[in-house]
Design a protein around this motif. Structure first.
Motif, PDB file in Angstrom:
ATOM      1  N   TYR A   5      22.948  16.484  68.221  1.00 57.52           N
ATOM      2  CA  TYR A   5      22.224  16.617  67.647  1.00 57.52           C
ATOM      3  C   TYR A   5      20.780  16.178  68.132  1.00 57.52           C
ATOM      4  O   TYR A   5      19.570  15.579  67.934  1.00 57.52           O
ATOM      5  CB  TYR A   5      22.582  14.608  66.528  1.00 57.52           C
ATOM      6  N   LEU A   8      18.196  18.296  68.174  1.00 55.98           N
ATOM      7  CA  LEU A   8      17.080  18.086  67.275  1.00 55.98           C
ATOM      8  C   LEU A   8      16.197  17.414  67.521  1.00 55.98           C
ATOM      9  O   LEU A   8      15.464  16.626  67.857  1.00 55.98           O
ATOM     10  CB  LEU A   8      17.012  17.321  65.598  1.00 55.98           C
ATOM     11  N   SER A  12      11.997  15.738  62.642  1.00 53.88           N
ATOM     12  CA  SER A  12      12.043  17.382  62.260  1.00 53.88           C
ATOM     13  C   SER A  12      12.756  17.462  61.416  1.00 53.88           C
ATOM     14  O   SER A  12      13.542  16.421  60.702  1.00 53.88           O
ATOM     15  CB  SER A  12      12.939  17.577  62.949  1.00 53.88           C
ATOM     16  N   ASP A  14      15.375  19.663  59.913  1.00 57.42           N
ATOM     17  CA  ASP A  14      16.725  19.536  60.106  1.00 57.42           C
ATOM     18  C   ASP A  14      17.623  17.795  60.758  1.00 57.42           C
ATOM     19  O   ASP A  14      18.235  17.800  60.678  1.00 57.42           O
ATOM     20  CB  ASP A  14      17.258  20.639  61.510  1.00 57.42           C
ATOM     21  N   GLN A  15      16.445  17.385  62.169  1.00 57.59           N
ATOM     22  CA  GLN A  15      16.813  15.926  61.709  1.00 57.59           C
ATOM     23  C   GLN A  15      17.250  15.172  60.654  1.00 57.59           C
ATOM     24  O   GLN A  15      17.536  14.313  60.387  1.00 57.59           O
ATOM     25  CB  GLN A  15      16.051  15.064  62.680  1.00 57.59           C
ATOM     26  N   HIS A  17      17.569  16.492  58.160  1.00 62.59           N
ATOM     27  CA  HIS A  17      18.568  17.046  56.847  1.00 62.59           C
ATOM     28  C   HIS A  17      19.765  15.800  57.842  1.00 62.59           C
ATOM     29  O   HIS A  17      20.760  15.470  56.503  1.00 62.59           O
ATOM     30  CB  HIS A  17      18.627  17.542  56.610  1.00 62.59           C
ATOM     31  N   ALA A  18      20.441  15.897  58.630  1.00 63.56           N
ATOM     32  CA  ALA A  18      21.309  15.623  59.167  1.00 63.56           C
ATOM     33  C   ALA A  18      21.162  13.636  58.709  1.00 63.56           C
ATOM     34  O   ALA A  18      22.327  13.864  58.495  1.00 63.56           O
ATOM     35  CB  ALA A  18      21.513  15.713  60.685  1.00 63.56           C
TER      36      ALA A  18
END
Length: 56
Positions: A5, A8, A12, A14-15, A17-18
């Motif tokens: 994690y 990321l 971003s 992706d971050q 979304h996580a």
């Protein structure tokens, strides 16, 4: 999962979304699994070639 994690980028996609899809417990579990896979990869034997040894 391969890089964790922390890899990321801050803010971003992706971050975000996580953060949206994974709760804290799941993130901890994924980090534990990542560390186990990394440890297994490091413990795998390395096969050397005699031809490689000649170059040394």
């Amino acid at each position: 999962m391969e890089n964790g994690y922390e890899s990321l980028g801050k803010y971003s996609v992706d971050q975000r979304h996580a953060d949206k899809w994974l709760d804290q417990e799941r993130m901890i579990e994924l980090e534990r699994l990542r560390k186990e896979k990394e440890k297994e990869r490091k413990e795998q034997p390395v096969q050397l070639s005699l031809f490689d040894m000649e170059l040394l």
